[in-house]
Design a protein around this motif. Structure first.
Motif, PDB file in Angstrom:
ATOM      1  N   GLU A 124     109.298  -1.951 -16.239  1.00 45.72           N
ATOM      2  CA  GLU A 124     108.799  -3.169 -16.301  1.00 45.72           C
ATOM      3  C   GLU A 124     107.215  -3.385 -17.086  1.00 45.72           C
ATOM      4  O   GLU A 124     107.294  -4.745 -17.373  1.00 45.72           O
ATOM      5  N   GLY A 125     106.408  -2.662 -16.971  1.00 42.67           N
ATOM      6  CA  GLY A 125     105.487  -2.752 -17.857  1.00 42.67           C
ATOM      7  C   GLY A 125     105.353  -1.919 -19.234  1.00 42.67           C
ATOM      8  O   GLY A 125     104.296  -1.852 -19.868  1.00 42.67           O
ATOM      9  N   LEU A 126     106.686  -1.601 -19.406  1.00 47.69           N
ATOM     10  CA  LEU A 126     106.701  -0.785 -20.677  1.00 47.69           C
ATOM     11  C   LEU A 126     106.283  -1.498 -22.195  1.00 47.69           C
ATOM     12  O   LEU A 126     105.749  -0.983 -22.939  1.00 47.69           O
ATOM     13  N   HIS A 127     106.993  -2.840 -22.117  1.00 42.56           N
ATOM     14  CA  HIS A 127     106.696  -3.847 -23.329  1.00 42.56           C
ATOM     15  C   HIS A 127     105.047  -4.161 -23.428  1.00 42.56           C
ATOM     16  O   HIS A 127     104.481  -4.053 -24.572  1.00 42.56           O
ATOM     17  N   ARG A 128     104.292  -4.111 -22.239  1.00 41.24           N
ATOM     18  CA  ARG A 128     102.864  -4.216 -22.390  1.00 41.24           C
ATOM     19  C   ARG A 128     102.177  -2.989 -22.914  1.00 41.24           C
ATOM     20  O   ARG A 128     101.182  -2.920 -23.649  1.00 41.24           O
ATOM     21  N   ALA A 129     102.631  -1.616 -22.204  1.00 38.99           N
ATOM     22  CA  ALA A 129     102.173  -0.407 -22.874  1.00 38.99           C
ATOM     23  C   ALA A 129     102.527  -0.164 -24.274  1.00 38.99           C
ATOM     24  O   ALA A 129     101.394   0.352 -25.015  1.00 38.99           O
ATOM     25  N   LEU A 130     103.562  -0.519 -24.871  1.00 36.03           N
ATOM     26  CA  LEU A 130     103.741  -0.498 -26.177  1.00 36.03           C
ATOM     27  C   LEU A 130     103.011  -1.280 -27.011  1.00 36.03           C
ATOM     28  O   LEU A 130     102.505  -0.754 -28.193  1.00 36.03           O
ATOM     29  N   THR A 131     102.808  -2.593 -26.504  1.00 36.75           N
ATOM     30  CA  THR A 131     102.014  -3.577 -27.315  1.00 36.75           C
ATOM     31  C   THR A 131     100.480  -3.036 -27.344  1.00 36.75           C
ATOM     32  O   THR A 131     100.075  -3.015 -28.565  1.00 36.75           O
ATOM     33  N   LEU A 132      99.924  -2.449 -26.450  1.00 37.21           N
ATOM     34  CA  LEU A 132      98.591  -1.911 -26.518  1.00 37.21           C
ATOM     35  C   LEU A 132      98.458  -0.999 -27.192  1.00 37.21           C
ATOM     36  O   LEU A 132      97.807  -0.671 -27.914  1.00 37.21           O
ATOM     37  N   ARG A 133      99.623   0.135 -27.198  1.00 37.25           N
ATOM     38  CA  ARG A 133      99.633   1.465 -28.102  1.00 37.25           C
ATOM     39  C   ARG A 133      99.621   1.159 -29.645  1.00 37.25           C
ATOM     40  O   ARG A 133      98.894   1.603 -30.295  1.00 37.25           O
ATOM     41  N   ASN A 134     100.134   0.003 -29.908  1.00 33.86           N
ATOM     42  CA  ASN A 134     100.422  -0.304 -31.229  1.00 33.86           C
ATOM     43  C   ASN A 134      99.127  -0.876 -31.706  1.00 33.86           C
ATOM     44  O   ASN A 134      98.954  -0.980 -32.888  1.00 33.86           O
ATOM     45  N   ARG A 135      98.437  -1.509 -30.973  1.00 36.55           N
ATOM     46  CA  ARG A 135      97.074  -2.033 -31.326  1.00 36.55           C
ATOM     47  C   ARG A 135      95.849  -0.891 -31.257  1.00 36.55           C
ATOM     48  O   ARG A 135      94.897  -1.286 -31.476  1.00 36.55           O
ATOM     49  N   GLY A 136      96.190   0.166 -30.860  1.00 35.33           N
ATOM     50  CA  GLY A 136      95.386   1.324 -30.813  1.00 35.33           C
ATOM     51  C   GLY A 136      94.539   1.336 -29.346  1.00 35.33           C
ATOM     52  O   GLY A 136      93.444   2.030 -29.430  1.00 35.33           O
ATOM     53  N   GLY A 152     111.191   9.977 -14.962  1.00 30.75           N
ATOM     54  CA  GLY A 152     110.657   9.001 -15.524  1.00 30.75           C
ATOM     55  C   GLY A 152     109.179   8.985 -15.859  1.00 30.75           C
ATOM     56  O   GLY A 152     109.121   8.374 -17.289  1.00 30.75           O
ATOM     57  N   LEU A 153     108.272   9.455 -15.409  1.00 33.14           N
ATOM     58  CA  LEU A 153     107.029   9.446 -15.738  1.00 33.14           C
ATOM     59  C   LEU A 153     106.804  10.090 -16.820  1.00 33.14           C
ATOM     60  O   LEU A 153     106.284  10.043 -17.859  1.00 33.14           O
ATOM     61  N   LEU A 154     107.326  11.347 -16.801  1.00 28.93           N
ATOM     62  CA  LEU A 154     107.253  12.364 -17.830  1.00 28.93           C
ATOM     63  C   LEU A 154     107.822  11.687 -19.340  1.00 28.93           C
ATOM     64  O   LEU A 154     107.320  12.103 -20.381  1.00 28.93           O
ATOM     65  N   THR A 155     109.054  11.216 -19.097  1.00 28.15           N
ATOM     66  CA  THR A 155     109.631  10.504 -20.401  1.00 28.15           C
ATOM     67  C   THR A 155     108.613   9.282 -20.633  1.00 28.15           C
ATOM     68  O   THR A 155     108.721   9.081 -22.082  1.00 28.15           O
ATOM     69  N   TYR A 156     108.056   8.692 -19.751  1.00 26.29           N
ATOM     70  CA  TYR A 156     107.148   7.449 -20.098  1.00 26.29           C
ATOM     71  C   TYR A 156     105.992   8.137 -21.113  1.00 26.29           C
ATOM     72  O   TYR A 156     105.677   7.435 -22.153  1.00 26.29           O
ATOM     73  N   LEU A 157     105.371   9.032 -20.399  1.00 25.01           N
ATOM     74  CA  LEU A 157     104.151   9.602 -21.304  1.00 25.01           C
ATOM     75  C   LEU A 157     104.713  10.261 -22.528  1.00 25.01           C
ATOM     76  O   LEU A 157     103.696  10.178 -23.431  1.00 25.01           O
ATOM     77  N   GLU A 158     105.894  10.933 -22.848  1.00 23.07           N
ATOM     78  CA  GLU A 158     106.290  11.508 -24.008  1.00 23.07           C
ATOM     79  C   GLU A 158     106.411  10.444 -25.088  1.00 23.07           C
ATOM     80  O   GLU A 158     106.053  10.510 -26.057  1.00 23.07           O
ATOM     81  N   LEU A 159     106.862   9.186 -24.406  1.00 24.56           N
ATOM     82  CA  LEU A 159     107.125   8.216 -25.382  1.00 24.56           C
ATOM     83  C   LEU A 159     105.750   7.461 -25.987  1.00 24.56           C
ATOM     84  O   LEU A 159     105.659   6.992 -27.046  1.00 24.56           O
ATOM     85  N   MET A 160     104.875   7.416 -24.970  1.00 27.29           N
ATOM     86  CA  MET A 160     103.577   6.667 -25.138  1.00 27.29           C
ATOM     87  C   MET A 160     102.664   7.609 -26.307  1.00 27.29           C
ATOM     88  O   MET A 160     101.925   7.336 -26.651  1.00 27.29           O
ATOM     89  N   GLY A 161     102.898   9.029 -26.084  1.00 32.12           N
ATOM     90  CA  GLY A 161     102.054  10.119 -26.893  1.00 32.12           C
ATOM     91  C   GLY A 161     100.688  10.248 -26.287  1.00 32.12           C
ATOM     92  O   GLY A 161     100.344   9.997 -25.217  1.00 32.12           O
ATOM     93  N   ASP A 162      99.818  10.225 -27.216  1.00 31.67           N
ATOM     94  CA  ASP A 162      98.272  10.514 -27.061  1.00 31.67           C
ATOM     95  C   ASP A 162      97.507   9.101 -26.827  1.00 31.67           C
ATOM     96  O   ASP A 162      96.355   8.989 -26.574  1.00 31.67           O
ATOM     97  N   ALA A 163      98.300   8.085 -26.511  1.00 33.18           N
ATOM     98  CA  ALA A 163      97.730   6.817 -26.413  1.00 33.18           C
ATOM     99  C   ALA A 163      97.460   6.660 -24.820  1.00 33.18           C
ATOM    100  O   ALA A 163      96.689   5.964 -24.536  1.00 33.18           O
ATOM    101  N   VAL A 164      98.028   7.551 -24.039  1.00 33.77           N
ATOM    102  CA  VAL A 164      97.989   7.407 -22.514  1.00 33.77           C
ATOM    103  C   VAL A 164      97.459   9.045 -22.228  1.00 33.77           C
ATOM    104  O   VAL A 164      98.161   9.973 -22.517  1.00 33.77           O
ATOM    105  N   GLU A 165      96.574   9.006 -21.253  1.00 33.26           N
ATOM    106  CA  GLU A 165      96.076  10.217 -20.568  1.00 33.26           C
ATOM    107  C   GLU A 165      96.309  10.028 -19.101  1.00 33.26           C
ATOM    108  O   GLU A 165      95.966   8.999 -18.625  1.00 33.26           O
ATOM    109  N   ALA A 166      96.871  11.088 -18.386  1.00 30.70           N
ATOM    110  CA  ALA A 166      97.320  10.766 -16.983  1.00 30.70           C
ATOM    111  C   ALA A 166      96.537  11.970 -16.184  1.00 30.70           C
ATOM    112  O   ALA A 166      96.506  13.164 -16.821  1.00 30.70           O
ATOM    113  N   ARG A 167      96.085  11.656 -15.275  1.00 28.20           N
ATOM    114  CA  ARG A 167      95.890  12.684 -14.074  1.00 28.20           C
ATOM    115  C   ARG A 167      96.499  12.242 -12.649  1.00 28.20           C
ATOM    116  O   ARG A 167      96.652  11.234 -12.431  1.00 28.20           O
ATOM    117  N   THR A 168      96.191  13.258 -11.667  1.00 27.31           N
ATOM    118  CA  THR A 168      96.558  13.108 -10.440  1.00 27.31           C
ATOM    119  C   THR A 168      95.723  13.674  -9.514  1.00 27.31           C
ATOM    120  O   THR A 168      95.106  14.522  -9.769  1.00 27.31           O
TER     121      THR A 168
END
Length: 319
Positions: A124-136, A152-168
């Motif tokens: 649902e929010g992937l398009h927004r995340a990709l837009t943000l990543r492309n703008r740095g 699903g989360l692991l795949t999402y983080l792999e797709l986003m690369g170093d643009a996203v940092e996740a903690r739990t």
């Protein structure tokens, strides 16, 4: 006129055009026209006067409301738009989120409660995340520990690369999304069909502070969860033990940790078996005896009354 002759025309009595003869109640006599006219017009006058009063009251209320709107616009100087806006409906929420995404230039902070993130929730929010990543734009996400087990989360983080940092963490606050530390979105009802858009600087700064403190307590997704130090008790079971010690019911514990009630009860059963407890009361005692009635201390943290702590007895990272 005999009373019985007037029975086919009851309005003559209802309007008091005729009234009983005082000398003979079986007969009716006509009422003076002037008296009838005065009485009928008085009723109409009272109705019209009441309508005028209601109209005047409504006009005054609308004028006061209009004046309040002008005062709110004047008092909102220094901020763009309304400081707190209620977004009613998923389409309204999505539209506001898309606007904030387009305006974002630096950073997005999010808190995502619940358990394993489902594929459709992430998409649902992937398009927004990709837009943000492309703008740095940099993104930092907080999840519960349970989310680690979702592919699903692991795949999402792999797709986003170093643009996203996740903690739990064991548990987090309700959903929160912050754009550039200037606008925040939080749920406004339980089923999340309404949301609040917050632009008041003090409110946004407060939420940023909450996020940053949780972030410092959280464990990077790439780092394994720390061992509890007690054989046979997992990290999640330690978290459940702490919540049981606080007196929470199974359903509340499950919701806070992002797991199902069934899974929660399975962990409680294993916890009871490991600690040798045969009842809930005994389990509470054993939890306290094992030191599981609170979160583990951060490594190097001081024990009460012992400055600097005791070497060799440092607990694992708080989570």
């Amino acid at each position: 006129m005999p009373r019985r002759d007037a029975e086919p025309v009851p309005c003559l009595l209802e309007l008091a055009l005729l009234h009983p003869d005082p000398d003979d109640m079986d007969f009716l006599v006509p009422t003076a026209p002037q008296e009838v006219m005065t009485r009928l017009l008085r009723g109409m006058y009272d109705e019209i006067s009441e309508s005028h009063r209601r109209v005047g009251s409504m006009v005054s209320a609308v004028e006061r409301y209009a004046g309040l709107g002008r005062w709110m616009r004047e008092s909102s100087t220094g901020t763009e738009g309304t400081a707190i806006r209620v977004l009613d409906g998923l389409s309204r929420i999505q539209s506001a989120m898309d606007e904030a995404t387009q305006a974002c230039t630096t950073e997005v902070l999010t808190v995502q409660p619940g358990g394993i993130r489902r594929e459709h929730e992430l998409s649902e929010g992937l398009h927004r995340a990709l837009t943000l990543r492309n703008r740095g734009v940099r993104m930092r996400d907080l999840y519960t520990h349970v989310a680690r087990h979702g592919q699903g989360l692991l795949t999402y983080l792999e797709l986003m690369g170093d643009a996203v940092e996740a903690r739990t963490l064991d548990e987090v606050i309700d959903r929160l999304i912050l754009f550039d530390r200037t606008v925040a979105f939080v749920p406004a009802n339980a089923d999340r069909t309404m949301a609040l858009e917050l632009r008041h600087p003090a409110l946004v700064e407060y939420l940023v502070t909450v996020f940053e403190r949780l972030w410092q307590l959280a464990i990077p997704l790439t780092t394994p969860l720390p061992d509890t130090g007690i054989e046979g008790i997992s990290h999640r079971e330690r978290a459940i033990a702490a919540l049981l010690a606080e007196g929470h019911q199974d359903a509340v514990i499950a919701e806070r940790l992002g797991i199902s009630v069934r899974t929660c009860r399975a962990h409680i059963a294993r916890l009871s078996e490991t600690l040798g407890a045969t009842s809930r009361t005994q389990l509470g005692v054993r939890i306290a005896q094992a030191g599981l009635d609170g979160p583990p201390r951060t490594p190097g943290a001081s024990s009460p009354g012992t400055p600097g702590g005791t070497p060799g007895q440092e607990s694992t990272a708080a989570s």
